[in-house]
Design an enzyme around this catalytic site. Structure first.
Site, PDB file in Angstrom:
ATOM      1  N   ARG A  86      45.204   0.496  41.955  1.00 53.34           N
ATOM      2  CA  ARG A  86      43.937   1.229  41.946  1.00 53.34           C
ATOM      3  C   ARG A  86      43.731   2.032  40.661  1.00 53.34           C
ATOM      4  O   ARG A  86      42.624   2.413  40.338  1.00 53.34           O
ATOM      5  CB  ARG A  86      43.833   2.130  43.184  1.00 53.34           C
ATOM      6  CG  ARG A  86      43.494   1.314  44.429  1.00 53.34           C
ATOM      7  CD  ARG A  86      43.518   2.132  45.684  1.00 53.34           C
ATOM      8  NE  ARG A  86      44.875   2.475  46.072  1.00 53.34           N
ATOM      9  CZ  ARG A  86      45.184   3.257  47.089  1.00 53.34           C
ATOM     10  NH1 ARG A  86      44.245   3.798  47.807  1.00 53.34           N
ATOM     11  NH2 ARG A  86      46.445   3.503  47.398  1.00 53.34           N
ATOM     12  N   LYS A 181      26.010   5.628  51.325  1.00 54.34           N
ATOM     13  CA  LYS A 181      26.035   7.087  51.435  1.00 54.34           C
ATOM     14  C   LYS A 181      24.712   7.639  50.922  1.00 54.34           C
ATOM     15  O   LYS A 181      24.307   7.330  49.800  1.00 54.34           O
ATOM     16  CB  LYS A 181      27.190   7.617  50.572  1.00 54.34           C
ATOM     17  CG  LYS A 181      27.580   9.043  50.883  1.00 54.34           C
ATOM     18  CD  LYS A 181      28.638   9.532  49.923  1.00 54.34           C
ATOM     19  CE  LYS A 181      30.036   9.205  50.357  1.00 54.34           C
ATOM     20  NZ  LYS A 181      31.064   9.800  49.475  1.00 54.34           N
ATOM     21  N   ASP A 207      38.286  -3.730  54.963  1.00 56.51           N
ATOM     22  CA  ASP A 207      38.506  -3.226  53.603  1.00 56.51           C
ATOM     23  C   ASP A 207      39.789  -3.837  53.053  1.00 56.51           C
ATOM     24  O   ASP A 207      40.574  -4.416  53.811  1.00 56.51           O
ATOM     25  CB  ASP A 207      38.623  -1.693  53.642  1.00 56.51           C
ATOM     26  CG  ASP A 207      38.267  -1.040  52.301  1.00 56.51           C
ATOM     27  OD1 ASP A 207      38.000  -1.769  51.325  1.00 56.51           O
ATOM     28  OD2 ASP A 207      38.250   0.206  52.239  1.00 56.51           O
TER      29      ASP A 207
HETATM   30  C1  R5P Z   1      38.861   1.851  47.384  1.00 52.70           C
HETATM   31  O1  R5P Z   1      38.421   1.435  46.341  1.00 52.70           O
HETATM   32  C2  R5P Z   1      39.622   0.976  48.322  1.00 52.70           C
HETATM   33  O2  R5P Z   1      38.988  -0.257  48.482  1.00 52.70           O
HETATM   34  C3  R5P Z   1      39.819   1.636  49.661  1.00 52.70           C
HETATM   35  O3  R5P Z   1      38.546   1.852  50.262  1.00 52.70           O
HETATM   36  C4  R5P Z   1      40.524   2.959  49.503  1.00 52.70           C
HETATM   37  O4  R5P Z   1      41.663   2.805  48.719  1.00 52.70           O
HETATM   38  C5  R5P Z   1      40.896   3.516  50.852  1.00 52.70           C
HETATM   39  O5  R5P Z   1      41.579   4.715  50.657  1.00 52.70           O
HETATM   40  P1  R5P Z   1      41.665   5.804  51.806  1.00 52.70           P
HETATM   41  O6  R5P Z   1      42.167   5.118  53.047  1.00 52.70           O
HETATM   42  O7  R5P Z   1      42.635   6.832  51.276  1.00 52.70           O
HETATM   43  O8  R5P Z   1      40.298   6.361  52.001  1.00 52.70           O
END
Ligand code: R5P
Length: 285
Positions: A86, A181, A207
């Site tokens: 990331r 959002k 996701d």
């Molecule tokens: C973001 O770009 C990713 O696709 C995920 O949505 C993100 O890493 C999720 O992170 P968390 O569970 O900490 O909100």
């Protein structure tokens, strides 16, 4: 070809070995008294498939050791979960591009790499060898089908996940949308599907990664307020850090599942078939 794995990818490695019909080689993992890692693989032949998710710093080091242990063969590295992916750009001056640092280091001693649902395609370009993405959207779609929901609505939590959600929804011809959002005031934010009303619908948020669960927990609270009949979550990489699983269940998500790219108690979906197919179809074989 034979398969070895690092410590946190043993189950997936065994599944891939079974799918490909090739031997899984036993590997022993221990540590030296000072904490440094040690591993020893059984007998390898002239081609080795190394299956290793970079779930933490130890697994990064173990991957480097595994590649080196197989230095007498032609090596393919399968990275089901690419940790550090990331941080794939320099957001502030002085930062590393961590995904690049990791990919570069992993490229020594291998001929090709496969990454499962890489966070961003740019991460593949950081490898010094040909690297391909393997998507398990069909497997996630298969899981949703098994839930036997009535006319489910598949939702991406943000724009970045739209392509993945679209591929998942295509499995069953389900409706698909992404959450948007909207800032209502200085303090108030509304998160809702961009075009499809969630009221009365069985929803499944999909996701690539669930880390702290913050993204999905917020989305779930909003969907509940909007009258969704049920909320489920399915992701590829279930990092589930800082109590994310209970956070999501407490937010009203009825089921939270992930894949074996990140082995844990919620990883019910297997990426083994997709990995085996990608390896079989790669021109290199
Ligand atoms: C973001 O770009 C990713 O696709 C995920 O949505 C993100 O890493 C999720 O992170 P968390 O569970 O900490 O909100």
């Amino acid at each position: 070809m034979r398969i070895i794995s690092t410590e946190r990818s043993q189950v997936l490695a065994a599944r891939v070995a079974e799918k490909l019909g090739i031997p899984l080689v036993e590997t022993k993992f221990t540590r030296f008294p000072d904490g440094e890692m040690y591993l020893r693989c059984g007998e390898l032949d002239d081609e080795t498939l190394i299956v290793s998710s970079i779930v933490d710093n130890d697994m990064f080091v173990q991957t480097l050791l595994a590649i080196d242990a197989a230095d007498r063969s032609r090596n393919t590295l399968v990275v089901p979960y690419l940790g550090y992916s990331r941080q794939d750009r320099r957001f502030f001056p002085g930062e590393p591009i961590s995904a690049r640092a990791i990919a570069r280091a992993l490229s020594t001693g291998i001929e090709r790499a496969f990454v499962v649902n890489v966070h961003d395609p740019v991460d593949l370009d950081f490898f010094g060898v040909p690297a391909k993405n393997v998507s398990i959207a069909p497997a996630i779609g298969g899981y949703i089908g098994d839930l036997h929901l009535k006319n489910p609505l598949v939702l991406a939590p943000d724009e970045g996940a739209i392509a993945f959600a679209t591929d998942v929804a295509a499995v069953g011809g389900w409706d698909c949308d992404h959450l948007e959002k909207t800032r209502l005031s200085g303090e108030e934010v509304r998160i809702a599907p961009k075009t499809i009303d969630a009221a009365g619908r069985d929803t499944v948020i999909v996701d690539d990664i669930i880390s702290t669960g913050g993204t999905l927990a917020t989305a779930a609270c909003m969907l509940r307020e909007q009258g969704a009949a049920s909320i489920h979550a399915a992701c590829v990489h279930g990092v589930l850090t800082s109590g994310a699983y209970t956070r999501l269940r407490a937010a009203g998500i009825s089921s939270v599942v992930s894949s074996d790219t990140y082995e844990n108690a919620s990883s019910f979906i297997s990426s083994a078939s997709a990995i085996a197919t990608a390896i079989r179809e790669d021109a290199h074989c």
